[in-house]
Design an enzyme around this catalytic site. Structure first.
Site, PDB file in Angstrom:
ATOM      1  N   GLN A  74     -10.755  15.095 -68.674  1.00 36.05           N
ATOM      2  CA  GLN A  74     -10.923  16.432 -68.107  1.00 36.05           C
ATOM      3  C   GLN A  74     -11.946  16.435 -66.960  1.00 36.05           C
ATOM      4  O   GLN A  74     -12.589  17.445 -66.700  1.00 36.05           O
ATOM      5  CB  GLN A  74     -11.343  17.417 -69.201  1.00 36.05           C
ATOM      6  CG  GLN A  74     -10.239  17.783 -70.169  1.00 36.05           C
ATOM      7  CD  GLN A  74      -9.067  18.486 -69.489  1.00 36.05           C
ATOM      8  OE1 GLN A  74      -9.223  19.131 -68.462  1.00 36.05           O
ATOM      9  NE2 GLN A  74      -7.879  18.340 -70.059  1.00 36.05           N
ATOM     10  N   SER A  75     -12.048  15.323 -66.264  1.00 38.94           N
ATOM     11  CA  SER A  75     -13.019  15.199 -65.170  1.00 38.94           C
ATOM     12  C   SER A  75     -12.750  16.187 -64.035  1.00 38.94           C
ATOM     13  O   SER A  75     -11.670  16.199 -63.435  1.00 38.94           O
ATOM     14  CB  SER A  75     -12.975  13.774 -64.619  1.00 38.94           C
ATOM     15  OG  SER A  75     -13.666  13.679 -63.394  1.00 38.94           O
TER      16      SER A  75
END
Length: 328
Positions: A72-73
């Protein structure tokens, strides 16, 4: 001090708002800089760093960006968006499982056309740079020239984005007639803090830059920041001399760990959303603002009159688990 050339992606300057009801509740003046509004696909603090790093990539005639992060960067998603805008390729090395839900930033990575390699947490910790170098070599065989961005674009060139942001804040102080004597940001890879700290030091202001770490510990990030300050000086030509004790990291708010939420953190984010109409994220800004409020209650900020919190974005990072912790 002259900054190197950069490309323009973000909607700048981002506005500064006062958190009226939170300020009244805590008996201090708290403002928020809306770097979550730098854009849509590129929203958040990462794009400020990319403006400098991607310019360097283009100057070196690169047609592919390689970077890394959690599944989920925010940084990986912003990199994918910037690459799509420029018509070049993006290759993301993400820490995650093959059966991970395709949601949030991971969904947007795919939507934006990035090539993705999922690796284990152990591979990420020990071998991510080697894996990115292997991908660079593979791309070279395909006829591409790739540029590797570190996690969060937190290196010397990327950190310049927040030197520029600090210049922006100083200009806004004049416009607003306010002097911020404390500036607070989440710290996840160090580049945002380092850029703010460097420019603040160069300008010799009275402000104290505080970071709230969302992973690792204060000792780790003090060393990271010191290294980044040296890297920044290679681009600016002005070295600054700082002791480790001068780096202000407010430790103790990592909770269960990076990107892992505790009920009290989510409850705080929910309360602030209802109180101020501002939505933080559970990975970075939620933990950091929670830490700031707790430290205000402890008296850590008693000497400060006007506190500025940097909202570094991250709204796409709300996963199903964190959403389910939100009450009514």
């Amino acid at each position: 001090m002259n900054l190197p050339k950069s490309i323009n992606f973000a909607n700048l300057p981002t506005k500064i708002e006062k958190l009226e009801r939170l300020s009244q509740e805590l008996g201090t003046q708290i403002y928020i800089k809306r770097d979550d509004q730098t854009g849509s696909e590129i929203s958040g603090n990462k794009v400020r760093k990319l403006e400098f790093a991607v310019q360097e990539a283009l100057d070196n005639e690169c047609d592919y960006l390689i970077t890394c992060g959690g599944i989920q960067s925010n940084h990986a998603r912003a990199t994918a968006a910037v690459a799509a805008k420029l018509g070049i390729g993006a290759y993301l090395v993400l820490r995650g499982k093959e059966d991970s839900e395709v949601e949030g930033n991971y969904f947007l990575d795919k939507m934006l056309g990035a090539r993705i390699k999922l690796i284990t947490a152990e591979e990420y910790k020990n071998s991510r740079m080697e894996i990115m170098e292997e991908i660079k070599s593979e791309l070279s065989k395909e006829g591409h020239k790739a540029y590797i961005l570190p996690e969060g674009a937190s290196n010397g060139i990327g950190s310049l984005g927040y030197c520029k942001a600090m210049k922006e804040i100083l200009d806004q102080e004049k416009e607003l007639g306010i002097k911020f004597d404390a500036i607070v940001t989440a710290v996840g890879s160090g580049g945002t803090y380092a850029g703010l700290y460097y420019e603040n030091h160069i300008k010799n202001t009275d402000a104290t830059i505080y970071g709230v770490n969302v992973c690792d510990d204060d000792e780790y990030f003090k060393n990271v920041v010191l290294g980044l300050l040296k890297e920044i000086s290679k681009y600016t030509g002005e070295e600054i001399y700082v002791n480790k004790e001068d780096i202000n990291i407010l430790d103790g708010y990592v909770g269960k760990g990076y990107a892992l939420s505790e009920p009290q953190e989510i409850e705080f984010i929910h309360k602030l959303a209802k109180q101020e109409g501002v939505i933080l994220d559970p990975v970075y800004t939620g933990k950091a603002m929670y830490g700031l409020v707790e430290e205000i209650k402890r008296g850590t900020f008693d000497k400060h009159k006007n506190i500025l919190f940097i909202h570094t974005g991250g709204i796409f990072g709300w996963n199903n688990f964190a959403r389910n912790l939100v009450g009514n």
